[in-house]
Design a protein around this motif. Structure first.
Motif, short mmCIF file in Angstrom:
data_model
loop_
_atom_site.label_atom_id
_atom_site.label_comp_id
_atom_site.label_asym_id
_atom_site.label_seq_id
_atom_site.Cartn_x
_atom_site.Cartn_y
_atom_site.Cartn_z
N UNK A 94 8.53 8.04 1.66
CA UNK A 94 9.42 6.87 1.71
C UNK A 94 10.14 6.79 3.06
N UNK A 95 10.60 7.93 3.56
CA UNK A 95 11.29 7.93 4.85
C UNK A 95 10.35 7.54 5.98
N UNK A 96 9.11 8.05 5.96
CA UNK A 96 8.12 7.67 6.97
C UNK A 96 7.88 6.16 6.93
N UNK A 97 7.76 5.62 5.72
CA UNK A 97 7.52 4.18 5.57
C UNK A 97 8.68 3.38 6.13
N UNK A 98 9.91 3.78 5.82
CA UNK A 98 11.07 3.04 6.31
C UNK A 98 11.22 3.15 7.83
N UNK A 99 10.90 4.31 8.40
CA UNK A 99 10.93 4.45 9.85
C UNK A 99 9.89 3.54 10.50
N UNK A 100 8.73 3.45 9.88
CA UNK A 100 7.68 2.56 10.38
C UNK A 100 8.14 1.11 10.32
N UNK A 101 8.76 0.72 9.21
CA UNK A 101 9.25 -0.66 9.08
C UNK A 101 10.32 -0.98 10.12
N UNK A 102 11.14 0.01 10.45
CA UNK A 102 12.16 -0.20 11.47
C UNK A 102 11.56 -0.34 12.87
N UNK A 103 10.41 0.33 13.09
CA UNK A 103 9.72 0.23 14.38
C UNK A 103 9.17 -1.17 14.62
N UNK A 104 8.55 -1.73 13.59
CA UNK A 104 7.82 -2.98 13.76
C UNK A 104 7.93 -3.80 12.49
N UNK A 105 8.22 -5.07 12.63
CA UNK A 105 8.41 -5.95 11.47
C UNK A 105 7.09 -6.50 10.92
N UNK A 106 5.99 -6.22 11.58
CA UNK A 106 4.69 -6.72 11.14
C UNK A 106 4.26 -5.97 9.89
N UNK A 107 3.99 -6.67 8.77
CA UNK A 107 3.60 -5.98 7.53
C UNK A 107 2.33 -5.14 7.68
N UNK A 108 1.40 -5.55 8.52
CA UNK A 108 0.15 -4.81 8.68
C UNK A 108 0.37 -3.49 9.41
N UNK A 109 1.44 -3.37 10.14
CA UNK A 109 1.71 -2.18 10.94
C UNK A 109 1.89 -0.93 10.08
N UNK A 110 2.42 -1.08 8.87
CA UNK A 110 2.78 0.08 8.04
C UNK A 110 1.92 0.21 6.78
#
Length: 148
Positions: A51-67
């Motif tokens: 979950x933390x990895x996913x949230x860090x990824x979402x904070x990096x980039x707002x593109x849904x495909x990125x994570x």
């Protein structure tokens, strides 16, 4: 000034013509809201790193495909825990989420089945329910509560 307009309802079922990307196809958790709510704190503890990895990824980039990769890991982790709950504490888990279904998804009305579920999960899976930022004795551990 607003004008009056007749309501229009679609006559058929809407089908989105856009195909889903092939890389996004992965199995779903396959549980309704009550079983997920019943297992929510355990999923949070069991899948914390994903979950933390996913949230860090979402904070990096707002593109849904990125994570998508991180999202799949979270989904697989939740599916793994649900499988373990079914194997080890099915009766207790079912009693708790059935109670939630009957009582409008309110935790306070289901403290007794929640206690038995917590005990089973702790004894068999070594997961403990922790409510973030709770002060004093957590509500699910109190013997006497207003609604119990």
């Amino acid at each position: 000034m607003a004008t009056y307009r007749e309501a229009s309802l679609p006559t058929g079922k809407f089908i989105d013509p856009t195909p889903a990307p092939a890389e996004s196809a992965h199995p779903e958790v396959g549980a309704t809201s009550a079983p997920l709510k019943s297992a929510a704190f355990f999923i949070g503890a069991y899948c914390k790193d994903y979950n933390e990895d996913f949230m860090l990824c979402k904070n990096e980039n707002n593109d849904p495909a990125h994570c998508l990769k991180e999202g799949r890991k979270v989904t697989r982790c939740a599916m793994d825990l649900i499988t373990k709950l079914r194997e080890n504490c099915e009766k207790e888990w079912e009693a708790h989420y059935t109670c939630l279904e009957k009582h409008n998804q309110e935790y306070y009305a289901c403290r007794k089945p929640e206690r038995t579920l917590n005990e089973c999960v702790f004894s068999k899976l070594k997961l403990e329910k922790v409510i973030p930022e709770a002060s004093g004795t957590p509500i699910h551990l109190r013997e006497k509560t207003i609604y119990n």
